[in-house]
Design a protein around this motif. Structure first.
Motif, mmCIF file in Angstrom:
data_model
loop_
_atom_site.group_PDB
_atom_site.id
_atom_site.type_symbol
_atom_site.label_atom_id
_atom_site.label_comp_id
_atom_site.label_asym_id
_atom_site.label_seq_id
_atom_site.Cartn_x
_atom_site.Cartn_y
_atom_site.Cartn_z
ATOM 1 N N TRP A 1 58.960 40.255 38.539
ATOM 2 C CA TRP A 1 58.441 41.601 38.326
ATOM 3 C C TRP A 1 57.030 41.677 38.865
ATOM 4 N N ARG A 2 56.664 42.894 39.256
ATOM 5 C CA ARG A 2 55.348 43.098 39.869
ATOM 6 C C ARG A 2 54.854 44.499 39.538
ATOM 7 N N ALA A 3 53.577 44.590 39.168
ATOM 8 C CA ALA A 3 52.941 45.880 38.906
ATOM 9 C C ALA A 3 51.709 46.001 39.795
ATOM 10 N N SER A 4 51.549 47.173 40.406
ATOM 11 C CA SER A 4 50.403 47.379 41.285
ATOM 12 C C SER A 4 50.032 48.860 41.317
ATOM 13 N N ILE A 5 48.848 49.107 41.840
ATOM 14 C CA ILE A 5 48.375 50.456 42.105
ATOM 15 C C ILE A 5 48.354 50.598 43.619
ATOM 16 N N ALA A 6 48.967 51.674 44.119
ATOM 17 C CA ALA A 6 48.975 51.919 45.559
ATOM 18 C C ALA A 6 48.188 53.183 45.857
ATOM 19 N N ASP A 7 47.294 53.074 46.823
ATOM 20 C CA ASP A 7 46.590 54.230 47.362
ATOM 21 C C ASP A 7 47.301 54.579 48.662
#
Length: 187
Positions: free
Chosen positions: A36-42
């Motif tokens: 699993w992976r969590a990120s913020i994308a601009d």
């Protein structure tokens, strides 16, 4: 629990130049293939999204005037309200259009068959469950977790340890709103 502030997370540019990603957590650490992976994308400009075969994704608009995701023959969805999650298969080849300019999204990805995830907008206390992993991202207001006070753009993440992290994450202001991503192992 591991606190984070989006503005202090390193931003890695996308290969196609259309945006940048700030990784919150990727598990297991150092693995070639994440569970699993969590990120913020601009997202800076219109263009294709990378496919992630075998992965289920949930994208949630955080700021900006929205992003339209399209996949020929599958869906055409405008994410225009901040804090409203949208789940889809990472197997799909998507195109993204930014009708009002750049935006920021929370991107949660889980390896199908190993993890499942739900993302909800919350305004009251929440507590991680034993064996679950996840992320809490503050949309607005003030929140408390342990000794940490959190505000907009900050949050905490936790691993799916055998024991749940102690205590709940609680709102401290009447305008408090957050995204609660609960990541559950399937096996």
């Amino acid at each position: 629990m591991h606190p984070f502030d989006v503005e202090t997370l390193p931003a890695g540019p996308w290969r196609n130049g259309g945006g940048a990603t700030r990784e919150i957590a990727s598990r297991p650490v150092g693995a070639e293939e994440f569970g699993w992976r969590a990120s913020i994308a601009d997202i800076h400009r219109d263009g294709p999204f990378s496919a992630f075969p075998g992965v289920d994704r949930t994208l949630t608009l955080l700021s900006g005037d929205g992003v339209r995701l399209t996949c020929a023959g599958e869906f055409d969805r405008l994410l225009a309200r901040a804090g409203e999650p949208f789940g889809f298969s990472g197997d799909l080849a998507l195109d993204a259009e930014l009708p009002g300019g750049p935006c920021r999204v929370l991107n949660l990805m889980v390896r199908r068959g190993r993890w499942t995830a739900t993302v909800d907008r919350v305004a009251g206390p929440v507590a991680p469950r034993t064996g679950h992993a996840g992320v809490l991202y503050v949309l607005r207001g003030r929140w408390q977790v342990g000794d940490h006070a959190l505000t907009s753009g900050q949050g905490v993440w936790w691993d799916g340890n055998a024991e749940a992290p102690a205590g709940a994450v609680v709102p401290l202001s009447a305008d408090a709103a957050a995204l609660w991503a609960d990541v559950v192992p399937t096996g």
